[in-house]
Design a protein around this motif. Structure first.
Motif, PDB file in Angstrom:
ATOM      1  N   HIS A 278       0.845  -1.198   0.000  1.00 53.24           N
ATOM      2  CA  HIS A 278       0.000   0.000   0.000  1.00 53.24           C
ATOM      3  C   HIS A 278       0.877   1.244   0.000  1.00 53.24           C
ATOM      4  O   HIS A 278       1.960   1.259   0.574  1.00 53.24           O
ATOM      5  CB  HIS A 278      -0.928   0.002   1.218  1.00 53.24           C
ATOM      6  CG  HIS A 278      -2.099  -0.910   1.055  1.00 53.24           C
ATOM      7  ND1 HIS A 278      -3.321  -0.477   0.608  1.00 53.24           N
ATOM      8  CD2 HIS A 278      -2.221  -2.243   1.250  1.00 53.24           C
ATOM      9  CE1 HIS A 278      -4.147  -1.500   0.544  1.00 53.24           C
ATOM     10  NE2 HIS A 278      -3.501  -2.589   0.931  1.00 53.24           N
ATOM     11  N   GLY A 279       0.384   2.291  -0.612  1.00 60.14           N
ATOM     12  CA  GLY A 279       1.130   3.535  -0.720  1.00 60.14           C
ATOM     13  C   GLY A 279       0.873   4.492   0.431  1.00 60.14           C
ATOM     14  O   GLY A 279       0.022   4.254   1.302  1.00 60.14           O
ATOM     15  N   ALA A 280       1.587   5.603   0.396  1.00 59.22           N
ATOM     16  CA  ALA A 280       1.501   6.624   1.443  1.00 59.22           C
ATOM     17  C   ALA A 280       0.097   7.198   1.569  1.00 59.22           C
ATOM     18  O   ALA A 280      -0.354   7.509   2.676  1.00 59.22           O
ATOM     19  CB  ALA A 280       2.517   7.727   1.163  1.00 59.22           C
ATOM     20  N   ASP A 281      -0.603   7.351   0.460  1.00 54.82           N
ATOM     21  CA  ASP A 281      -1.959   7.913   0.511  1.00 54.82           C
ATOM     22  C   ASP A 281      -2.892   7.022   1.328  1.00 54.82           C
ATOM     23  O   ASP A 281      -3.738   7.531   2.070  1.00 54.82           O
ATOM     24  CB  ASP A 281      -2.524   8.099  -0.900  1.00 54.82           C
ATOM     25  CG  ASP A 281      -1.854   9.242  -1.651  1.00 54.82           C
ATOM     26  OD1 ASP A 281      -1.296  10.151  -1.002  1.00 54.82           O
ATOM     27  OD2 ASP A 281      -1.886   9.209  -2.896  1.00 54.82           O
ATOM     28  N   ASP A 282      -2.745   5.707   1.210  1.00 51.93           N
ATOM     29  CA  ASP A 282      -3.591   4.785   1.976  1.00 51.93           C
ATOM     30  C   ASP A 282      -3.322   4.916   3.471  1.00 51.93           C
ATOM     31  O   ASP A 282      -4.254   4.959   4.288  1.00 51.93           O
ATOM     32  CB  ASP A 282      -3.365   3.341   1.533  1.00 51.93           C
ATOM     33  CG  ASP A 282      -3.898   3.052   0.137  1.00 51.93           C
ATOM     34  OD1 ASP A 282      -4.592   3.927  -0.440  1.00 51.93           O
ATOM     35  OD2 ASP A 282      -3.610   1.953  -0.380  1.00 51.93           O
ATOM     36  N   PHE A 283      -2.050   4.978   3.845  1.00 50.55           N
ATOM     37  CA  PHE A 283      -1.717   5.137   5.263  1.00 50.55           C
ATOM     38  C   PHE A 283      -2.210   6.482   5.787  1.00 50.55           C
ATOM     39  O   PHE A 283      -2.805   6.563   6.873  1.00 50.55           O
ATOM     40  CB  PHE A 283      -0.202   5.004   5.490  1.00 50.55           C
ATOM     41  CG  PHE A 283       0.280   3.592   5.507  1.00 50.55           C
ATOM     42  CD1 PHE A 283       0.135   2.795   6.631  1.00 50.55           C
ATOM     43  CD2 PHE A 283       0.896   3.043   4.392  1.00 50.55           C
ATOM     44  CE1 PHE A 283       0.587   1.478   6.653  1.00 50.55           C
ATOM     45  CE2 PHE A 283       1.346   1.734   4.398  1.00 50.55           C
ATOM     46  CZ  PHE A 283       1.194   0.947   5.530  1.00 50.55           C
ATOM     47  N   ALA A 284      -1.961   7.558   5.047  1.00 53.02           N
ATOM     48  CA  ALA A 284      -2.394   8.892   5.482  1.00 53.02           C
ATOM     49  C   ALA A 284      -3.911   8.927   5.637  1.00 53.02           C
ATOM     50  O   ALA A 284      -4.436   9.502   6.606  1.00 53.02           O
ATOM     51  CB  ALA A 284      -1.908   9.952   4.495  1.00 53.02           C
ATOM     52  N   HIS A 285      -4.621   8.315   4.715  1.00 50.82           N
ATOM     53  CA  HIS A 285      -6.084   8.246   4.772  1.00 50.82           C
ATOM     54  C   HIS A 285      -6.538   7.593   6.068  1.00 50.82           C
ATOM     55  O   HIS A 285      -7.379   8.129   6.805  1.00 50.82           O
ATOM     56  CB  HIS A 285      -6.595   7.464   3.561  1.00 50.82           C
ATOM     57  CG  HIS A 285      -8.061   7.187   3.601  1.00 50.82           C
ATOM     58  ND1 HIS A 285      -8.583   6.064   4.214  1.00 50.82           N
ATOM     59  CD2 HIS A 285      -9.120   7.880   3.124  1.00 50.82           C
ATOM     60  CE1 HIS A 285      -9.902   6.080   4.104  1.00 50.82           C
ATOM     61  NE2 HIS A 285     -10.248   7.160   3.434  1.00 50.82           N
ATOM     62  N   ASP A 286      -6.005   6.413   6.364  1.00 50.46           N
ATOM     63  CA  ASP A 286      -6.443   5.680   7.556  1.00 50.46           C
ATOM     64  C   ASP A 286      -6.019   6.366   8.837  1.00 50.46           C
ATOM     65  O   ASP A 286      -6.773   6.390   9.805  1.00 50.46           O
ATOM     66  CB  ASP A 286      -5.922   4.236   7.497  1.00 50.46           C
ATOM     67  CG  ASP A 286      -6.731   3.363   6.550  1.00 50.46           C
ATOM     68  OD1 ASP A 286      -7.617   3.894   5.843  1.00 50.46           O
ATOM     69  OD2 ASP A 286      -6.458   2.152   6.502  1.00 50.46           O
ATOM     70  N   VAL A 287      -4.828   6.945   8.856  1.00 52.04           N
ATOM     71  CA  VAL A 287      -4.397   7.661  10.070  1.00 52.04           C
ATOM     72  C   VAL A 287      -5.310   8.854  10.319  1.00 52.04           C
ATOM     73  O   VAL A 287      -5.723   9.109  11.460  1.00 52.04           O
ATOM     74  CB  VAL A 287      -2.919   8.093   9.951  1.00 52.04           C
ATOM     75  CG1 VAL A 287      -2.539   9.067  11.067  1.00 52.04           C
ATOM     76  CG2 VAL A 287      -2.000   6.874   9.994  1.00 52.04           C
TER      77      VAL A 287
END
Length: 192
Positions: free
Chosen positions: A177-186
């Motif tokens: 998964h990319g940075a956008d997915d992590f930023a979204h969930d955080v």
């Protein structure tokens, strides 16, 4: 292996996590959420590293090692990018990176390695026994040493746990998964 099977049985794509709206999380959701196992290791910041020290922040918990040449640096790079994408909210996120290679990864080596990705990242190391206990609690597997020119490599579980401000395991993001997915969930977890 038994811990991994148990962990995966708790992990679902369900959106009905008690007490919190996780309908939009990209990562696989733990249903029900449960308290993340705490630990006490030597931190790369020369302190006693306990997960509970970060209550009040969202934690991304990953496992790896500093001599890894493939998955680990990609994961840490993605987490560093996600951290930057959070802008002002970045101070409410803590990345914790636990070594699977205590033979080579002392606190100083981990500090230097992690600082290259983001100076706020904290690593954890300890005795082989301490680290085996933490890995078992999180269902992390690691291979025997595989000889390579100049040393050895390890194969290990490659996913990141998302832990909410209250210290509960909320989701598991697999490798890729990319940075956008992590930023979204955080961001979603920070709103709760």
């Amino acid at each position: 292996m038994r811990a991994l099977v148990l962990m995966l049985s708790l992990l679902t794509q369900s959106t009905a996590v008690t007490g919190a709206d996780t309908t939009s999380l990209i990562a696989g959701v733990f249903n029900p959420a449960r308290l993340a196992p705490d630990f006490s290791l030597r931190g790369s910041d020369d302190t006693d590293l306990k997960l509970s020290r970060y209550r009040g922040k969202v934690v991304l918990l990953a496992f790896g090692y500093t001599s890894c040449t493939a998955v680990c640096p990609i994961t840490l790079s993605v987490l560093a990018q996600a951290h930057k994408k959070l802008a002002e909210a970045a101070g409410e996120l803590q990345v914790v990176y636990i070594t699977v290679d205590p033979e080579r990864d002392d606190a100083e080596r981990m500090r230097k390695y992690l600082t290259a990705f983001d100076p706020s990242f904290v690593g954890g190391t300890g005795t082989p026994s301490q680290l085996a206990t933490v890995r078992a609690a999180y269902g992390i597997s690691v291979s025997d040493k595989m000889p390579i020119p100049g040393g050895y490599a390890l194969s290990h579980s490659s996913y990141v746990y998302l832990i909410d401000r209250g210290g509960s395991l909320r989701a598991l993001m697999p490798y890729g998964h990319g940075a956008d997915d992590f930023a979204h969930d955080v961001r979603l977890l920070l709103k709760q």
